[in-house]
Scaffold this motif. Structure first.
Motif: not given
Length: 885
Positions: A664, A666, A670-671
């Motif tokens: 992913k 980011c 937070e991610e």
């Protein structure tokens, strides 16, 4: 009447002797091989008399004189001949004429030199040599000089030695005029040679006169026991102990390693090794490859899996049999000394032999070690011992120490692989290989310019070795084309495993953003498995050759036999158009029934070699996360975004068998935090954070790079990463742990000094099953005493010492300086090392070798990364530099 006539004839013959002798007593100069020789009257007389009797042969007819002696008629004349018993020797016969005529003193030269052959060396030729009439006196006729029967045969070797001796130390007569080379050649025309062999010999010797003179000026090589590559202003030829083309003596390498062992400065170690390599490159370049391998204590690249496999007991047995000692005596000596190499050296020095064995050569020692490694079967142990003994009895000086250490597999002199690469680059920079040999390029450069050149060479050699870790190919291209063409000729190829890129640990998400600020990065699951590098070569028809596909571990070991199920499913991974590839993957134990990942302990129970896919008891799922090579083109220089795009275009996925690593992209804390929690729920260790674009997104082979960061779930417990430590000692258990080991002394590894430095005592985090497994594993590694490369405090002496073989993963609360432990000593404090506080056992790392444990430099970085230390100590710049491992 007959007697009177006989006496008259005899007197007449003697007078003829004297007249003929006086006629040719004037000295002559004869030129041979461009060398002037003065012929004495004595020798001239002998030749003249010989020619006289050739022209007037004897007609023997014996009669008895009144005196009872035999008389021989010669052409009607008589002369007395002595009996056989009174016959003088050949040398006396040649000098017998001195009894009459002039006195002997007047006939002999004043400075009588040793008799030498003056005319051409043609002992095989039967043709006579004629001398021109003008070379003799005016009244002489042409005289033919035949070979005298009493001359001894000189072999070609003796002739060459005589000529060479005369060239080296000519001794002309006092007052004689020295002649130039042109005058010598002019005088040589005076000698007319008859016979083809005579002419050929003279011409051949004239052509080689320069070679003989060069040999006289040949550099004297240094004695082997005096060889010293640490010498300042080392000359690769003059300071070597062998000549050009000769095999490199093993003693030269042993002397080099001995100097390195006694040197602590890394730059000096590199200089010593570089000087030795320079001499090998200039004099015997074919021995450079075995020299490199012996310095690294290897026999072949790691992916060949070639090991000696000799137990310490067998080595002790071989030493005892050769030196007349019992096995118990050798064991006792090793226990006291702690170094089997030193014991072998002392025992060999005290041994006296009647006949000296042939000297050891590096190429023969290396070939013998490889032969020992290939020995298998029931009688292989005895064969290995016999081979070891044949090498050991030929050892001289310090050879025995390093031979036994090589056989033991532990050189322990502080010589790491990166130092060998640096020394090789320095040798090539100082003495560049090629047709135009330059022995010392540093003489023609300034110090700064030469230093920059060396750094450039080091970078090229290291990078090339990382892409193609095959010493044979690297040295071949290096000696042929030098450093300039090395990268283009020696590059990555399928079948030769690369050392993988590794990540640096980080303690918090905020550290990730601080590192990758304003950069694109991606996060991937960090799987709890085993690194797997899959190589698929191309067939001649440009199709993938699955029959020769291979799987390698992070240590470059060939694990193909361990994963037959993975290879059988390999055709389902590649799409159409893929002919060859290299994939970087993680093999993870997988529960197909529940679709869950299993911990590493389950994977470690998988057999090291399975006959077929049906014999596999622990199924695995392969997670592919990088593409390093595709269809003949290396991709390590491309960005991660480009590599990932090609990976997804050319390869397939199959759930539970082949999958891409979950990732992913980011951009916020937070991610990253949410994705980390997802990874933990999926039974992963944490996240791998990687630079996605830019120059920092390339694949750094064999580097632990800050461009990859690992964010593990354990960062909340105080330390950003666990520590892989080596067990070097154990403590006997008490109470509930009686019968097994209850605690262990663990250490980190310092590659610069090749020491295992004590880190802490580990006694918590074990289950009863863990203690039993560890106790069983350590049984085969028990040794009598700690090794000399164990650095520990005597207050932590173990009950039982073990060889550095078992690696365990340890978690701790934090790190602190300790006077009782030696980890990273002198890096942070001159007299204190680093210790783990509240260490806790996590698991056994069977996938790691002892030398791949956490290094002393990494321990120091973990200490400096702590918040309380950051606020107190200024961070050194070296803490943020990437380096090869």
């Amino acid at each position: 009447m007959n007697l009177t006539k006989s006496l008259f004839v005899n007197r007449l013959v003697k007078i003829s002797y004297c007249l003929l002798y006086k006629q040719i007593t004037s000295n002559r100069t004869i030129c041979y091989n461009n060398k002037i020789y003065q012929e004495t009257s004595h020798n001239m007389a002998q030749r003249s008399i010989t020619s006289f009797f050739k022209k007037t042969p004897f007609t023997p007819m014996e009669i008895k004189s009144n005196g009872g002696s035999k008389v021989s008629h010669v052409n009607g004349d008589t002369s007395p001949i002595s009996d056989e018993k009174d016959k003088p020797s050949e040398r006396q016969q040649s000098n017998s004429i001195d009894n009459d005529g002039d006195s002997q003193d007047s006939l002999k030269p004043k400075n009588k030199a040793k008799r030498q052959r003056v005319i051409s060396s043609s002992s095989e030729s039967e043709s006579p040599v004629k001398v021109k009439k003008e070379d003799l006196s005016d009244n002489d006729d042409s005289i033919t000089l035949n070979k005298s029967v009493n001359k001894t045969y000189d072999s070609p070797k003796n002739k060459k030695a005589k000529i060479k001796k005369e060239i080296k130390s000519p001794s002309p007569k006092k007052g004689a005029k020295s002649l130039s080379r042109d005058e010598v050649k002019e005088n040589s025309l005076k000698l007319k040679i008859v016979g083809s062999k005579e002419k050929d010999n003279i011409v051949k010797n004239t052509e080689h006169i320069d070679n003989i003179e060069n040999e006289s000026e040949e550099i004297q090589k240094v004695a082997e026991n005096a060889y010293n590559p640490s010498k300042s202003k080392y000359h690769p030829i003059k300071d070597a102990c062998w000549s050009k083309g000769e095999p490199v003596p093993y003693l030269a390498l042993a002397k080099t390693l001995d100097l390195i062992e006694g040197t602590s400065a890394r730059l000096k170690i590199i200089e010593i090794l570089s000087n030795f390599y320079r001499s090998v490159m200039v004099l015997t370049s074919e021995d450079l490859l075995p020299c490199i391998y012996l310095c690294l204590n290897q026999l072949a690249p790691a992916y060949h899996s070639l090991e000696l496999g000799i137990a310490e007991t067998y080595l002790m047995k071989a030493i005892g049999q050769c030196t007349g000692r019992t096995l118990a005596q050798v064991k006792s000596a090793v226990q006291k000394c702690g170094d089997m190499g030193r014991v072998a050296e002392q025992a060999r020095a005290a041994q006296k032999t009647m006949f000296a064995a042939p000297k050891l050569q590096i190429r023969k020692v290396f070939a013998a070690l490889k032969e020992i490694a290939h020995m298998t079967g029931q009688a292989s142990v005895n064969k290995k011992i016999n081979k070891i003994q044949s090498l050991y009895v030929a050892c001289r000086d310090c050879e025995a120490r390093f031979l036994i250490r090589s056989l033991e597999g532990k050189l322990r002199i502080g010589l790491a692989e990166q130092s060998v690469l640096h020394a090789l680059a320095l040798a090539v920079a100082t003495t560049p290989p090629g047709p135009n040999l330059q022995l010392d390029a540093a003489q023609h450069m300034s110090a700064d310019k030469f230093k920059a050149l060396v750094e450039q060479h080091v970078a090229v050699v290291r990078r090339t070795y990382c892409e193609c870790p095959d010493w044979a190919e690297l040295l071949h291209e290096l000696l042929r084309g030098g450093v300039a063409a090395l990268a283009s000729r020696c590059s990555m190829r399928v079948g030769v495993p690369l050392r993988p890129m590794l990540a640096h640990p980080t303690r918090a998400v905020r550290d990730v953003l601080a590192r990758f600020e304003n950069e694109e990065f991606t996060c991937e699951y960090k799987y709890d498995g085993e690194r797997a590098q899959i190589h698929v070569p191309a067939a001649p028809d440009d199709k993938p050759d699955f029959a020769n596909a291979a799987i390698f571990s992070r240590n470059q070991e060939n694990n193909t036999a361990k994963y037959p199920d993975v290879l059988s499913r390999l055709p389902t991974l590649l799409k159409e158009g893929v002919s060859s590839c290299v994939l970087d993957c993680e093999a993870v134990a997988f529960d197909a029934a529940n679709g869950k990942l299993l911990p590493f302990q389950v994977l470690s129970s998988r057999k090291r070699a399975c006959a077929s896919a049906e014999d596999v008891r622990v199924p695995v799922c392969v997670f592919v996360f990088d593409l390093l090579y595709l269809n003949g083109a290396p991709l390590v220089g491309s960005t991660l975004a480009h590599r990932r795009k090609l990976l997804r275009e050319h390869f397939c996925t199959q759930p539970g068998t082949w999958q891409f690593a979950t990732s992913k992209d980011c951009s916020t804390i937070e991610e990253v935090q949410l994705f980390l929690e997802e990874a933990v729920k999926e039974s992963c260790e944490g996240l791998m954070v990687k630079m996605l674009t830019g120059d920092n997104s390339k694949y750094d082979i064999a580097r632990r790079s800050h461009n990859w960061l690992k964010l593990k779930k354990d960062y909340l417990e105080g330390v950003g990463d666990t520590v892989d430590a080596v067990i070097i000692g154990a403590y006997r258990g008490k109470g509930k742990r009686a019968g097994v080991y209850g605690g262990f002394l663990v250490a980190c590894y310092d590659p610069e000094s090749e020491q295992f430095q004590s880190l802490c005592k580990l006694g918590t985090g074990f289950s009863d099953e863990d203690l039993q497994i560890l106790s069983d594993m350590l049984k085969e590694h028990i040794i009598d005493s700690p090794r000399n490369y164990y650095n520990y405090d005597s207050s932590h002496s173990a009950d039982v010492w073990t060889s550095a073989a078992v690696v365990v993963e340890v978690r701790c609360a934090d790190l602190s300086l300790s006077p009782a432990h030696r980890a990273a000593i002198a890096r942070l404090h001159p007299h204190k090392g680093v210790s783990l506080r509240f260490p806790r056992f996590v698991r056994v790392r069977e996938d790691k070798a002892a030398e791949q444990a956490t290094t002393a430099a990494q321990v120091a970085q973990l200490y400096l990364a702590q918040d309380q230390i950051k606020n107190q100590v200024k961070q050194p710049d070296a803490a943020h530099e990437d380096d090869f491992y």
